[in-house]
Design a protein around this motif. Sequence first.
Motif, short mmCIF file in Angstrom:
data_model
loop_
_atom_site.label_atom_id
_atom_site.label_comp_id
_atom_site.label_asym_id
_atom_site.label_seq_id
_atom_site.Cartn_x
_atom_site.Cartn_y
_atom_site.Cartn_z
N MET A 15 3.04 -18.12 -13.27
CA MET A 15 2.32 -16.89 -12.96
C MET A 15 3.19 -15.98 -12.10
N ARG A 16 3.11 -14.69 -12.38
CA ARG A 16 3.83 -13.74 -11.53
C ARG A 16 2.87 -13.16 -10.50
N ILE A 17 3.19 -13.39 -9.25
CA ILE A 17 2.30 -12.99 -8.15
C ILE A 17 2.99 -11.90 -7.32
N LEU A 18 2.31 -10.77 -7.17
CA LEU A 18 2.82 -9.68 -6.34
C LEU A 18 2.04 -9.68 -5.03
N VAL A 19 2.76 -9.57 -3.94
CA VAL A 19 2.10 -9.66 -2.63
C VAL A 19 2.48 -8.45 -1.78
N ASP A 20 1.49 -7.74 -1.32
CA ASP A 20 1.68 -6.56 -0.49
C ASP A 20 2.18 -6.96 0.91
N MET A 21 2.73 -6.00 1.63
CA MET A 21 3.21 -6.29 2.99
C MET A 21 2.20 -5.90 4.07
N ASP A 22 1.95 -4.59 4.22
CA ASP A 22 1.12 -4.13 5.34
C ASP A 22 -0.30 -4.68 5.31
N ASP A 23 -0.64 -5.38 6.33
CA ASP A 23 -1.95 -6.01 6.51
C ASP A 23 -2.25 -7.07 5.47
N VAL A 24 -1.17 -7.62 4.90
CA VAL A 24 -1.27 -8.80 4.04
C VAL A 24 -0.26 -9.83 4.58
N LEU A 25 1.01 -9.45 4.56
CA LEU A 25 2.04 -10.34 5.13
C LEU A 25 2.38 -9.94 6.57
N ALA A 26 2.10 -8.68 6.92
CA ALA A 26 2.44 -8.19 8.26
C ALA A 26 1.22 -7.52 8.90
N GLU A 27 1.11 -7.69 10.19
CA GLU A 27 -0.08 -7.19 10.91
C GLU A 27 0.11 -5.74 11.36
N THR A 28 -0.04 -4.82 10.42
CA THR A 28 0.20 -3.41 10.69
C THR A 28 -0.92 -2.80 11.56
N CYS A 29 -2.17 -3.05 11.21
CA CYS A 29 -3.29 -2.49 11.99
C CYS A 29 -3.26 -3.00 13.43
N LYS A 30 -2.94 -4.25 13.59
CA LYS A 30 -2.90 -4.84 14.94
C LYS A 30 -1.82 -4.17 15.79
N LYS A 31 -0.67 -3.91 15.16
CA LYS A 31 0.43 -3.25 15.88
C LYS A 31 0.01 -1.84 16.27
N PHE A 32 -0.67 -1.15 15.35
CA PHE A 32 -1.15 0.20 15.66
C PHE A 32 -2.08 0.15 16.87
#
Length: 179
Positions: free
Chosen positions: A1-18
Motif C-alpha cells: 500500500m502507498r501511504i501518504l502522511v502529512d506533516m503539520d499537526d500529523v507528524l509535527a506539532e504545529t498548533c502547539k508551537k503556535f
Amino acid sequence: MRILVDMDDVLAETCKKFEEIWKEKHPDLICIPAEQQPFYYFTDCYPKEYAPLIEEIRMSKGIFLSLKPTEGGLEAITEMKSKGHEVFICSSPLTGHETCASEKYQWVRHYLGKEWEKKTLLVPDKTVVSGNILIDDKPEITGIAVPSWEHIFYDRPYNRHITNKRRLTWDNWREVLKL
Ligand SMILES: [Mg+2]
C-alpha cells in the motif's frame, strides 16, 4: 500500500508551537489551547484585529524547523515502512514563507535521516499525488484532480465535525488501517 502522511499537526506539532509562541509574545491576549482549536486556520480562531500578529508568527523564520514531533508519529511511519508499505511524507509548504520548504526537508533529515528526505514530497496540491491513503488533519483537501487516495483524518478538534471519514491517532493507527 502507498501511504501518504502529512506533516503539520500529523507528524509535527504545529498548533502547539503556535500556542507556545503566542503565549510568550502576547501574554495579555486571549489564547486558544491547541487541543481545543475550533478551526483549522489560526486566523479563523481569533478576533480579526489579531491577524497581523498571527501572520508574524506563522511567517517567522525557523518556526517549521523548531516543531516537536507528534508523539508516536515517527515511530508509526517507520513501522509502516518496515512492514513493506511505500510511505511518503506529503506536505504543502506555506505560500510566501521564505524558508518553509527547506526547513521541512531539514526537519525530516534531522528526525528521520536522509532516506526519508528522499521520501518527502512538498507539493501545493496533494490531489495530483497518487496513493492509497493520505493521513491528514485538514478538513477539506481540494485541488485540480480527483484524488486517488482515501483521506483519513489525523484526529484534531477542528476536523471532528466531519464524521464520514475514517480517523486515527498515533495510538490507534494499526487498528484503523488494519495493518
Ligand atoms: Mg496538516
